[in-house]
Write a protein that holds these residues in place. Structure first.
Motif, mmCIF file in Angstrom:
data_model
loop_
_atom_site.group_PDB
_atom_site.id
_atom_site.type_symbol
_atom_site.label_atom_id
_atom_site.label_comp_id
_atom_site.label_asym_id
_atom_site.label_seq_id
_atom_site.Cartn_x
_atom_site.Cartn_y
_atom_site.Cartn_z
ATOM 1 N N GLU A 77 -2.652 8.441 -1.471
ATOM 2 C CA GLU A 77 -1.811 7.299 -1.830
ATOM 3 C C GLU A 77 -1.294 6.570 -0.591
ATOM 4 O OE1 GLU A 77 1.344 8.216 -4.588
ATOM 5 O OE2 GLU A 77 -0.004 9.368 -5.869
ATOM 6 N N VAL A 78 -0.924 7.313 0.439
ATOM 7 C CA VAL A 78 -0.422 6.696 1.670
ATOM 8 C C VAL A 78 -1.543 5.900 2.346
ATOM 9 C CG1 VAL A 78 0.541 7.122 3.969
ATOM 10 C CG2 VAL A 78 1.398 8.403 2.003
ATOM 11 N N TYR A 79 -2.754 6.447 2.366
ATOM 12 C CA TYR A 79 -3.883 5.703 2.929
ATOM 13 C C TYR A 79 -4.148 4.436 2.118
ATOM 14 C CZ TYR A 79 -5.254 9.164 6.430
ATOM 15 O OH TYR A 79 -5.289 9.985 7.523
ATOM 16 N N ALA A 80 -4.029 4.510 0.798
ATOM 17 C CA ALA A 80 -4.220 3.323 -0.045
ATOM 18 C C ALA A 80 -3.146 2.281 0.262
ATOM 19 C CB ALA A 80 -4.188 3.716 -1.528
ATOM 20 N N LYS A 82 -3.565 20.381 -3.596
ATOM 21 C CA LYS A 82 -4.135 19.224 -4.283
ATOM 22 C C LYS A 82 -3.094 18.124 -4.420
ATOM 23 C CE LYS A 82 -6.396 17.618 -8.486
ATOM 24 N NZ LYS A 82 -5.827 16.300 -8.298
ATOM 25 N N ALA A 83 -1.867 18.490 -4.728
ATOM 26 C CA ALA A 83 -0.797 17.494 -4.853
ATOM 27 C C ALA A 83 -0.559 16.800 -3.516
ATOM 28 C CB ALA A 83 0.483 18.148 -5.356
ATOM 29 N N LEU A 84 -0.565 17.565 -2.436
ATOM 30 C CA LEU A 84 -0.392 16.970 -1.105
ATOM 31 C C LEU A 84 -1.560 16.051 -0.760
ATOM 32 C CD1 LEU A 84 1.013 19.964 0.954
ATOM 33 C CD2 LEU A 84 2.203 17.854 0.357
ATOM 34 N N ALA A 85 -2.773 16.473 -1.090
ATOM 35 C CA ALA A 85 -3.951 15.637 -0.828
ATOM 36 C C ALA A 85 -3.855 14.324 -1.599
ATOM 37 C CB ALA A 85 -5.224 16.395 -1.190
ATOM 38 N N PHE A 135 -4.331 -2.355 7.072
ATOM 39 C CA PHE A 135 -4.764 -1.424 8.107
ATOM 40 C C PHE A 135 -6.152 -0.889 7.782
ATOM 41 C CE2 PHE A 135 -0.135 -1.219 8.436
ATOM 42 C CZ PHE A 135 0.027 -1.436 9.793
ATOM 43 N N ASP A 136 -6.937 -0.636 8.815
ATOM 44 C CA ASP A 136 -8.272 -0.056 8.666
ATOM 45 C C ASP A 136 -8.107 1.454 8.496
ATOM 46 O OD1 ASP A 136 -10.792 1.216 9.286
ATOM 47 O OD2 ASP A 136 -11.451 -0.694 10.135
ATOM 48 N N VAL A 137 -8.403 1.950 7.323
ATOM 49 C CA VAL A 137 -8.174 3.354 6.990
ATOM 50 C C VAL A 137 -9.064 4.278 7.818
ATOM 51 C CG1 VAL A 137 -8.327 5.071 5.140
ATOM 52 C CG2 VAL A 137 -7.297 2.841 4.696
#
Length: 91
Positions: free
Chosen positions: A38-41, A30-33, A48-50
């Motif tokens: 956060e990186v996608y945000a 869950k922490a990794l997810a 960038f288009d997610v």
């Protein structure tokens, strides 16, 4: 305290250890997810288009042969549906 046998060769202590390990790994997952989210945000904030970025990540996991096969099948399906890309329309 005596260890009770649940069934076969597993004891209650072993079962508790396994469950604790699984729970700990689930917390780490869950922490990794959350970190990935956060990186996608951050990528979105930089313009960038997610959705496309997720596709790129998925495709990079494939080996070259699998990627070529998927691209080929995609093109066959698009052709069958009469869908042209800009590059095809220019030809």
């Amino acid at each position: 305290m005596a260890t009770k046998l649940i069934s076969g060769n597993f004891s209650a202590d072993q079962l508790n250890q396994l469950v604790a390990r699984i729970e700990r790994l689930e917390e780490e997952k869950k922490a990794l997810a959350d970190d990935i989210k956060e990186v996608y945000a951050e990528a979105k904030a930089h313009g960038f288009d997610v959705k496309i970025l997720r596709q790129v990540i998925r495709l990079r996991k494939l080996d070259r042969a699998e990627l070529a096969e998927q691209e080929s099948l995609l093109q066959v399906y698009m052709d069958a549906l009469g869908m042209q890309t800009d590059a095809q329309a220019a030809e």
